[in-house]
Design a protein around this motif. Structure first.
Motif, mmCIF file in Angstrom:
data_model
loop_
_atom_site.group_PDB
_atom_site.id
_atom_site.type_symbol
_atom_site.label_atom_id
_atom_site.label_comp_id
_atom_site.label_asym_id
_atom_site.label_seq_id
_atom_site.Cartn_x
_atom_site.Cartn_y
_atom_site.Cartn_z
ATOM 1 N N LEU A 183 11.679 4.443 -7.030
ATOM 2 C CA LEU A 183 10.755 4.245 -5.904
ATOM 3 C C LEU A 183 10.482 5.502 -5.094
ATOM 4 O O LEU A 183 9.465 5.578 -4.399
ATOM 5 C CB LEU A 183 11.277 3.137 -4.994
ATOM 6 C CG LEU A 183 11.305 1.747 -5.618
ATOM 7 C CD1 LEU A 183 11.954 0.749 -4.672
ATOM 8 C CD2 LEU A 183 9.912 1.291 -6.016
ATOM 9 N N LEU A 224 -0.490 1.523 -5.549
ATOM 10 C CA LEU A 224 0.833 1.118 -5.071
ATOM 11 C C LEU A 224 1.489 2.260 -4.310
ATOM 12 O O LEU A 224 1.380 3.425 -4.705
ATOM 13 C CB LEU A 224 1.709 0.720 -6.267
ATOM 14 C CG LEU A 224 3.160 0.320 -6.003
ATOM 15 C CD1 LEU A 224 3.245 -0.934 -5.130
ATOM 16 C CD2 LEU A 224 3.888 0.101 -7.330
ATOM 17 N N ARG A 225 2.159 1.898 -3.225
ATOM 18 C CA ARG A 225 2.996 2.840 -2.477
ATOM 19 C C ARG A 225 4.150 2.051 -1.872
ATOM 20 O O ARG A 225 4.122 0.818 -1.832
ATOM 21 C CB ARG A 225 2.196 3.542 -1.393
ATOM 22 C CG ARG A 225 1.746 2.620 -0.280
ATOM 23 C CD ARG A 225 0.890 3.328 0.747
ATOM 24 N NE ARG A 225 0.523 2.423 1.815
ATOM 25 C CZ ARG A 225 -0.676 2.379 2.360
ATOM 26 N NH1 ARG A 225 -1.630 3.188 1.956
ATOM 27 N NH2 ARG A 225 -0.921 1.535 3.343
ATOM 28 N N VAL A 226 5.163 2.765 -1.385
ATOM 29 C CA VAL A 226 6.276 2.132 -0.685
ATOM 30 C C VAL A 226 6.172 2.531 0.774
ATOM 31 O O VAL A 226 6.253 3.717 1.110
ATOM 32 C CB VAL A 226 7.637 2.539 -1.294
ATOM 33 C CG1 VAL A 226 8.783 2.074 -0.410
ATOM 34 C CG2 VAL A 226 7.778 1.956 -2.693
ATOM 35 N N ILE A 275 3.472 -4.009 -9.089
ATOM 36 C CA ILE A 275 4.841 -3.724 -8.645
ATOM 37 C C ILE A 275 5.816 -3.818 -9.815
ATOM 38 O O ILE A 275 6.566 -2.878 -10.105
ATOM 39 C CB ILE A 275 5.276 -4.705 -7.528
ATOM 40 C CG1 ILE A 275 4.478 -4.450 -6.245
ATOM 41 C CG2 ILE A 275 6.783 -4.578 -7.263
ATOM 42 C CD1 ILE A 275 4.608 -5.572 -5.215
ATOM 43 N N HIS A 304 0.690 -6.433 1.238
ATOM 44 C CA HIS A 304 2.058 -5.968 1.008
ATOM 45 C C HIS A 304 2.951 -7.124 0.582
ATOM 46 O O HIS A 304 2.619 -8.294 0.796
ATOM 47 C CB HIS A 304 2.631 -5.267 2.246
ATOM 48 C CG HIS A 304 2.974 -6.182 3.375
ATOM 49 N ND1 HIS A 304 2.118 -6.436 4.413
ATOM 50 C CD2 HIS A 304 4.087 -6.911 3.625
ATOM 51 C CE1 HIS A 304 2.691 -7.286 5.257
ATOM 52 N NE2 HIS A 304 3.885 -7.591 4.799
ATOM 53 N N TYR A 329 6.507 -3.012 -0.344
ATOM 54 C CA TYR A 329 5.507 -2.493 -1.266
ATOM 55 C C TYR A 329 4.134 -2.709 -0.645
ATOM 56 O O TYR A 329 3.836 -3.818 -0.181
ATOM 57 C CB TYR A 329 5.562 -3.243 -2.602
ATOM 58 C CG TYR A 329 6.870 -3.111 -3.319
ATOM 59 C CD1 TYR A 329 7.150 -1.980 -4.078
ATOM 60 C CD2 TYR A 329 7.826 -4.112 -3.249
ATOM 61 C CE1 TYR A 329 8.352 -1.860 -4.755
ATOM 62 C CE2 TYR A 329 9.027 -3.997 -3.923
ATOM 63 C CZ TYR A 329 9.289 -2.865 -4.670
ATOM 64 O OH TYR A 329 10.481 -2.747 -5.330
#
Length: 145
Positions: free
Chosen positions: A139, A86-88, A44, A115, A98
């Motif tokens: 982001l 990683l993703r949002v 992150i 997360h 996250y």
């Protein structure tokens, strides 16, 4: 550890290769659970610093972790390379969720998933603030459905 099904690589927008270290292993011969959260933090914050969304030294706004979780599917161990995906999952007004998948090397399924929810606050007052535009821009490529 009983193996369960983890998400696949296609579920994530960004990856960072993180080498395990000898010290990451515990007496049971696998990476200790506390290290998984360090991998989450690393993917992150490295992304945010490199994408221009976070100034760890002089920024007026910082992220504070208010919620974390990790589900373990299979063990990691030194000398594995961990590919952290990683993703949002949610981009809110003052917070970000996250979502992270940890993959052993080039494995198709995650060894662990979890997360972090960060609430963004003013560095000096620790009161919630709206996400800065630079952070939202950084982001945006990671946001999923």
């Amino acid at each position: 550890m009983a193996e369960t099904t983890g998400e696949t690589r296609e579920c994530y927008r960004h990856f960072l290769a993180i080498p395990t270290r000898w010290i990451d292993n515990d007496i049971y011969g696998h990476v200790n659970n506390v290290r998984y959260y360090e991998y989450f933090d690393t993917v992150i914050n490295r992304y945010l610093i490199e994408a221009g969304g976070l100034d760890i030294h002089d920024g007026d706004v910082i992220g504070i972790a208010v919620e974390t979780t990790c589900r373990f599917h299979r063990s990691l161990a030194f000398p594995d390379i961990v590919n952290a995906g990683l993703r949002v999952g949610k981009l809110g007004t003052t917070s970000v969720r996250y979502e992270i998948g940890l993959f052993r090397g080039e494995a198709a399924q995650a060894a662990a998933q979890g997360h972090f929810v960060h609430v963004y606050v003013a560095r000096t007052t620790r009161r919630p603030v709206s996400l800065p535009d630079a952070l939202k821009r950084a982001l945006a490529p990671l946001v999923v459905g």
